[in-house]
Every structure is written in structure tokens, then in C-alpha cells.
Design a protein around this motif. Structure first.
Motif, PDB file in Angstrom:
ATOM      1  N   LEU A   1       4.573  -3.468  23.971  1.00 39.73           N
ATOM      2  CA  LEU A   1       5.394  -4.570  23.495  1.00 39.73           C
ATOM      3  C   LEU A   1       4.744  -5.283  22.319  1.00 39.73           C
ATOM      4  O   LEU A   1       5.380  -6.107  21.669  1.00 39.73           O
ATOM      5  CB  LEU A   1       5.641  -5.573  24.625  1.00 39.73           C
ATOM      6  N   GLY A   2       3.473  -4.966  22.050  1.00 37.68           N
ATOM      7  CA  GLY A   2       2.762  -5.730  21.038  1.00 37.68           C
ATOM      8  C   GLY A   2       2.114  -4.945  19.927  1.00 37.68           C
ATOM      9  O   GLY A   2       1.382  -5.511  19.125  1.00 37.68           O
ATOM     10  N   GLY A   3       2.367  -3.630  19.835  1.00 43.19           N
ATOM     11  CA  GLY A   3       1.675  -2.816  18.840  1.00 43.19           C
ATOM     12  C   GLY A   3       2.405  -2.761  17.509  1.00 43.19           C
ATOM     13  O   GLY A   3       2.976  -1.739  17.144  1.00 43.19           O
ATOM     14  N   TRP A   4       2.369  -3.857  16.768  1.00 44.69           N
ATOM     15  CA  TRP A   4       3.045  -3.966  15.465  1.00 44.69           C
ATOM     16  C   TRP A   4       2.532  -2.945  14.462  1.00 44.69           C
ATOM     17  O   TRP A   4       1.342  -2.877  14.191  1.00 44.69           O
ATOM     18  CB  TRP A   4       2.746  -5.318  14.838  1.00 44.69           C
ATOM     19  N   PHE A   5       3.445  -2.204  13.844  1.00 48.94           N
ATOM     20  CA  PHE A   5       3.144  -1.463  12.623  1.00 48.94           C
ATOM     21  C   PHE A   5       3.995  -2.101  11.534  1.00 48.94           C
ATOM     22  O   PHE A   5       5.219  -2.095  11.619  1.00 48.94           O
ATOM     23  CB  PHE A   5       3.479   0.017  12.790  1.00 48.94           C
ATOM     24  N   ALA A   6       3.345  -2.673  10.528  1.00 41.77           N
ATOM     25  CA  ALA A   6       4.088  -3.493   9.578  1.00 41.77           C
ATOM     26  C   ALA A   6       3.492  -3.427   8.184  1.00 41.77           C
ATOM     27  O   ALA A   6       2.335  -3.050   7.984  1.00 41.77           O
ATOM     28  CB  ALA A   6       4.129  -4.949  10.063  1.00 41.77           C
ATOM     29  N   PHE A   7       4.316  -3.811   7.235  1.00 39.73           N
ATOM     30  CA  PHE A   7       3.996  -3.903   5.810  1.00 39.73           C
ATOM     31  C   PHE A   7       3.817  -5.392   5.523  1.00 39.73           C
ATOM     32  O   PHE A   7       4.760  -6.164   5.586  1.00 39.73           O
ATOM     33  CB  PHE A   7       5.178  -3.328   5.019  1.00 39.73           C
ATOM     34  N   TYR A   8       2.585  -5.801   5.231  1.00 39.17           N
ATOM     35  CA  TYR A   8       2.260  -7.202   5.000  1.00 39.17           C
ATOM     36  C   TYR A   8       2.272  -7.477   3.500  1.00 39.17           C
ATOM     37  O   TYR A   8       1.677  -6.727   2.728  1.00 39.17           O
ATOM     38  CB  TYR A   8       0.878  -7.527   5.575  1.00 39.17           C
ATOM     39  N   MET A   9       2.931  -8.563   3.092  1.00 39.52           N
ATOM     40  CA  MET A   9       3.078  -8.879   1.674  1.00 39.52           C
ATOM     41  C   MET A   9       2.752 -10.350   1.456  1.00 39.52           C
ATOM     42  O   MET A   9       3.262 -11.213   2.183  1.00 39.52           O
ATOM     43  CB  MET A   9       4.513  -8.606   1.220  1.00 39.52           C
ATOM     44  N   ASP A  10       1.916 -10.646   0.487  1.00 36.83           N
ATOM     45  CA  ASP A  10       1.575 -12.023   0.146  1.00 36.83           C
ATOM     46  C   ASP A  10       2.744 -12.645  -0.603  1.00 36.83           C
ATOM     47  O   ASP A  10       2.998 -12.336  -1.766  1.00 36.83           O
ATOM     48  CB  ASP A  10       0.305 -12.059  -0.702  1.00 36.83           C
ATOM     49  N   ASN A  11       3.461 -13.543   0.076  1.00 38.02           N
ATOM     50  CA  ASN A  11       4.678 -14.136  -0.472  1.00 38.02           C
ATOM     51  C   ASN A  11       4.427 -15.052  -1.657  1.00 38.02           C
ATOM     52  O   ASN A  11       5.376 -15.492  -2.319  1.00 38.02           O
ATOM     53  CB  ASN A  11       5.428 -14.914   0.611  1.00 38.02           C
ATOM     54  N   THR A  12       3.161 -15.335  -1.955  1.00 38.88           N
ATOM     55  CA  THR A  12       2.841 -16.223  -3.081  1.00 38.88           C
ATOM     56  C   THR A  12       2.436 -15.453  -4.338  1.00 38.88           C
ATOM     57  O   THR A  12       2.182 -16.068  -5.375  1.00 38.88           O
ATOM     58  CB  THR A  12       1.712 -17.199  -2.704  1.00 38.88           C
ATOM     59  N   LYS A  13       2.348 -14.130  -4.243  1.00 39.20           N
ATOM     60  CA  LYS A  13       1.886 -13.325  -5.372  1.00 39.20           C
ATOM     61  C   LYS A  13       2.972 -12.357  -5.819  1.00 39.20           C
ATOM     62  O   LYS A  13       3.640 -11.722  -4.992  1.00 39.20           O
ATOM     63  CB  LYS A  13       0.615 -12.551  -4.997  1.00 39.20           C
ATOM     64  N   ALA A  14       3.145 -12.231  -7.141  1.00 37.96           N
ATOM     65  CA  ALA A  14       4.116 -11.292  -7.695  1.00 37.96           C
ATOM     66  C   ALA A  14       3.697  -9.856  -7.358  1.00 37.96           C
ATOM     67  O   ALA A  14       2.500  -9.557  -7.320  1.00 37.96           O
ATOM     68  CB  ALA A  14       4.226 -11.475  -9.202  1.00 37.96           C
ATOM     69  N   PRO A  15       4.676  -8.983  -7.091  1.00 33.63           N
ATOM     70  CA  PRO A  15       6.124  -9.238  -7.100  1.00 33.63           C
ATOM     71  C   PRO A  15       6.669  -9.696  -5.761  1.00 33.63           C
ATOM     72  O   PRO A  15       7.871  -9.867  -5.597  1.00 33.63           O
ATOM     73  CB  PRO A  15       6.688  -7.861  -7.450  1.00 33.63           C
ATOM     74  N   PHE A  16       5.775  -9.941  -4.782  1.00 34.00           N
ATOM     75  CA  PHE A  16       6.230 -10.245  -3.425  1.00 34.00           C
ATOM     76  C   PHE A  16       6.697 -11.687  -3.262  1.00 34.00           C
ATOM     77  O   PHE A  16       7.188 -12.061  -2.194  1.00 34.00           O
ATOM     78  CB  PHE A  16       5.122  -9.919  -2.421  1.00 34.00           C
TER      79      PHE A  16
END
Length: 519
Positions: free
Chosen positions: A277-292
Motif C-alpha cells: 500500500l505504500g511502495g510509491w514509484f513516482a516522478f518528482y519535479m521541483d515545482n519552483t524550477k523551470a520547466p516544472f
């Protein structure tokens, strides 16, 4: 920087070469005595034996055997007492938790365990001067009071029911005075005698193994059945496969998906997997930096990723695809939000056209060099190809997991693709990743008052029927904001030799060797 645009078959040939290079002498190097020794092979690199600073879920197999908690998540994801005699009594306002402790427990050095040790351990954790990695998730605890030797009371600043679920993964009780008497290096490298658990630290041989021995005075008589545990550091898939096939390890963590079906039907071996229930596979993006920093680009990334293809072709069923912060098997899963954030190439192209990067965007994404729960490298190549279809040129930077996670914690990685494990309840990773001040919050730098308000409401509620619509709101908001992109949830998978009895893969993923009997 390594750009992983290579022939995958070439990489597999390289893995086969590694396997072929393993000589009998190398397989037998530094092997423990047989018989009552249980040997486990896991990937990753251990960094510490200190339970309040341990962040590698695989290597918690060692710290969780030395240090125990008031309560724990069992292998089926259920809360049950450990050092406490029962689950706590909680006040009507949700601010006070009273624990009655198990009598007759001692630390492995013979010192009796009391409420003073619980207070001491949590006071150390909560003291900002000690810089405990796990402090932020327990920071709502404002006071720990010794009522009597077997009764301890916690007071919280606000209702926060999830904290009970975090003890197994993020905390351990150690003896009063042990920090001052021994110092940080002792807890980091060789914590002997200061835990109540079923095992005692024995040896840490760098780049090879950590060994523990059975605690003869453990309060749960008869546990464990083995005399010695050796946890081997085996980062390469091919090496772990060679060790389990040759009998040099008894239990294997993170079997390569391409080998799993074959291994579990091999004579002398067994295997099983179960969803977590807890094994996240994810794409992490810094919302403060371009282009994210462009929400439409983030939405485009989410809609461009074909999660079913990754789950079925890359991980061969060892990943449950999901575009939201819940697996489909979870009671808090919201299907509408999953559809809104899921794979739709036409929608991805529309989002990209509406972004400030309609002409395309280069990005660099950091991935771990060695498996942690699953191997990210194959999936990264698929994501790279899928994002190219919407004009995103993704370069892949490979780092060893230890330095990588520290760089992510500092906020030095604008984008990363990796897996992390929670205790299996809905809020832990949402809080750690998407609220300011938490341990990996700088991986996204997401800061939404609306999200924090919804999360606070969830913290204060314990009724599942009332929580479900709250989590639906949370997942809907996150699908709209796309501060990160979920790909799926890893399965817990293991292969073990036939001499291993009474072993079950842990729904929480960390191997639990306590019940194992060796035949």
C-alpha cells in the motif's frame, strides 16, 4: 552525467558476464557457518544502524531487529502492540495517548525497560539539536510524560492519528542515558546492548554484510529460532540471483522481474509477491524550477506516461499502475482522479501546447544506479521514449542511491524518478513529499494551502467512511496540480530456499525474519 540511451540487450549481456565471473571462491568469501545462520541478500548500501536516522527501507531489516517500538505494523499492515501491552487509550479530543507497557522486558544488556526509556528516546528524537532525520513526522508531539514505570503519556499539539503507524519505520526505543554514554558513532556503526529486540548487533563488514546474533533474553521466548542473521549487501541483480541459486543466501530481496517467475519454480526455491500500500514509484519535479514551474507541462508529463505498459512489460506484474497517491487495492483509491491524471496521449499534447514550452523542453532526471524496491533503469528508458512523443527531451543522470537521496533531501535534483516506501497508510508520503519542512519536501517544493487544509482534516479523522471522501478530494486536487507524477506501487517480492520455513513477504516490504525457522 550518464545518458542511458543504450541497447538494453547489451546491458543484459553485461549482467550475464557478471554472473559468469562469479567463481566458487568469490561466492564463498566471508560466508558464515551453516545450520542456524539465516542469510539474506538485499540491494542498496547501508548508511546507519540508528533507527531515528535510518532512511533505507531495505536495511531496516537490521535496525528493526535491534530496536523495537511501542506498537508496530505487522506483515499484513495491521497495527499491533510491541513494547506496549495494548494499543493506546486516546482522549476524546485526539490530543492525549496513554500507553501501558509490557512488563518484564529488558534491554539486551540486562537493563530493565521502563517508561523512562520511552520518554528518553522520544525526547532525543524531538530535540532539534540532535537533527534526527525522522523528527519532522513526530513534531506534533509536545510532551512525553512518565506516569509510572509502566505507563507513559503523549500529548500532541493537534489531532494527528497517523503518527502511530510511523513507529515501525521511523523510530526505535533505546536505553535511557545510552546516547550520552556512547555517542553518535556507536549508534551509527555498532549499537550493542541498547535495544530490546530479538537480535543483538555483531559485526558490520563494509561492502559485504551486517551480522546479528539472537538475543537470548528476548521477552518473546522462542523468537527467533535462528542463532545468527547475516544480511549481505548485493547491489547487482545478477549477483543476488547467483547467490540464491547457489545456496549462498537463504532469502533474496528484490528479485529481477525478468527472473522472478523462473526462480520461484526452480527446484529447491520458492517465491511469492504481494501488493504493498505504500511502495510509491513516482516522478518528482521541483515545482519552483523551470520547466516544472509550469503546471501544464507537469500535467503533460503525467498524461504522457503509459503506466500499464511499464507495469506489464518492464516489471511483469510486480508494479500496480496508478496515476494517484493510492494503489487500486487501497480503500482510499479514487478512480476518477486516476483517470484524470492517467495516460492519454492526445490530452498530453494539448497540455504541452498550452504550456510555455509548446516547442519542446529539455529535462534531466536523476535515477538510482542500483535497485531499491525495484530497478528503475528499465522504466526510465520507457518514460524517456514516452515523453519524447510530446516534445520533452529527457536525459537520465544515474547516481548511487545513498548520495542521490541526500541530494534530493537538499533540493539539488530538479527532477528524479525513484521508489520510496511508506508504512502503508494514506498520509505518510503525502506529508513527507508535499508539505514544507518534511524530509523530502524539496524534491517537489510544492506548497498548497488547500492541500495542507485537506491533509489536516484527514489527520484529525479516524472514521474510514468520513476519510474516504477527504482522500478523494486530495487526489482530485493533486491530479489538477500535478506537483509530481505517480507511476504505480511496487509489490513486495521475495525468493527463498526450501530450508526456510514460516516466511511470508511483508506487505510493508522490509523483510521480517523473526518467524523464520530453518529446516
Amino acid at each position: 552525467m550518464n545518458d542511458l540511451r543504450f541497447d538494453r540487450r547489451g546491458l543484459l549481456r553485461g549482467g550475464a558476464a557478471v554472473l559468469g565471473a562469479l567463481t566458487p571462491a568469490s561466492l564463498l568469501h566471508a560466508q558464515p557457518a551453516a545450520g542456524s545462520t539465516l542469510t539474506i541478500g538485499i540491494p542498496g548500501v547501508p548508511a546507519t544502524m540508528d533507527p531515528v536516522n535510518q532512511i533505507n527501507h531495505d536495511w531496516m531489516v537490521t535496525t528493526q531487529l535491534i530496536f523495537e517500538n511501542l506498537i508496530e505494523f505487522d506483515i499484513d499492515g495491521k497495527l499491533k502492540p510491541q513494547l506496549a501491552a495494548a494499543l493506546p487509550t486516546i482522549s476524546a479530543d485526539g490530543l492525549t495517548y496513554d500507553f501501558t507497557l509490557r512488563p518484564g522486558v529488558t534491554f539486551s544488556n540486562g537493563q530493565p525497560f521502563t517508561a523512562e526509556d520511552v520518554k528518553y528516546s522520544f525526547d532525543y528524537l524531538l530535540n532539534p539539536a540532535n537533527r534526527a532525520a525522522r523528527r519532522p513526522i513526530f513534531a506534533r508531539i509536545t510532551a512525553v510524560e512518565v506516569v509510572d514505570p509502566l505507563h507513559v503519556r503523549f500529548t500532541l499539539s493537534e489531532p494527528y492519528a497517523p503518527w502511530l503507524a510511523f513507529m515501525t519505520k521511523c523510530m526505535g526505543i533505546f536505553a535511557k542515558g545510552s546516547r550520552e554514554a556512547n555517542g553518535p558513532d556507536f549508534f551509527r556503526n555498532a549499537p550493542v546492548g541498547v535495544g530490546t529486540g530479538p537480535a543483538i548487533f555483531e559485526e558490520w563488514r563494509a561492502n559485504e554484510y551486517i551480522s546479528l546474533r539472537r538475543n537470548p533474553t528476548y521477552w518473546n521466548r522462542g523468537v527467533p529460532a535462528w542463532e545468527r542473521l547475516v544480511v549481505r549487501q548485493l547491489p547487482e541483480d545478477a549477483t543476488r540471483v547467483a547467490y540464491i541459486r547457489s545456496g549462498q543466501i537463504d532469502i533474496m530481496s528484490s528479485p529481477p522481474p525478468r527472473d522472478f517467475e523462473r526462480l520461484k519454480t526452480t527446484n529447491g526455491l520458492q517465491g511469492a509477491s504481494r501488493p504493498t500500500l505504500g511502495g510509491w514509484f513516482a516522478f518528482y519535479m521541483d515545482n519552483t524550477k523551470a520547466p516544472f514551474d509550469d503546471v501544464n507541462l507537469r500535467r503533460a508529463v503525467s498524461s504522457a506516461i503509459d503506466r500499464d505498459l511499464i507495469a506489464n512489460r518492464v516489471y511483469r506484474g510486480l508494479l500496480d499502475p496508478s496515476a494517484v497517491s493510492a494503489p487500486k487495492s487501497a480503500w482510499w483509491y479514487h478512480a476518477e482522479a486516476d483517470r484524470a491524471a492517467g495516460f492519454d496521449l492526445d490530452r498530453a499534447k494539448r497540455f504541452m501546447a498550452a504550456s510555455r514550452h509548446a516547442g519542446g523542453a529539455p529535462i534531466e532526471v536523476t535515477i538510482p544506479a542500483t535497485p531499491y524496491l525495484l530497478d528503475v533503469r528499465d522504466a526510465a528508458l520507457v518514460v524517456q521514449s514516452q515523453l519524447k512523443a510530446i516534445g520533452i527531451d529527457m536525459k537520465i543522470k544515474v547516481m548511487e542511491f545513498g548520495p542521490m537521496i541526500q541530494s534530493i533531501i537538499r533540493g539539488d535534483e530538479p527532477a528524479s524518478l525513484w521508489l520510496q516506501m511508506s508504512p502503508g497508510e494514506p498520509t505518510y508520503l503525502l506529508q513527507n513529499v508535499l508539505t514544507p519542512g518534511q524530509i523530502v519536501a524539496k524534491s517537489t517544493n510544492y506548497d498548497s494551502p488547500a492541500f495542507r487544509a485537506l491533509l489536516a482534516r484527514a489527520f484529525a479523522e479516524t472514521d474510514e467512511a468520513k476519510l474516504k471522501p477527504l482522500y478523494a478530494e486530495i487526489q482530485t486536487l493533486l491530479a489538477e496540480d500535478s506537483p509530481m507524477v505517480w507511476i504505480g506501487f511496487a509489490h513486495a517480492a521475495n525468493v527463498w530456499r526450501s530450508r526456510v520455513k514460516d516466511f511470508t513477504p511483508n506487505q510493508g516490504l522490509t523483510i521480517d525474519p523473526r518467524p523464520v525457522v530453518l529446516g
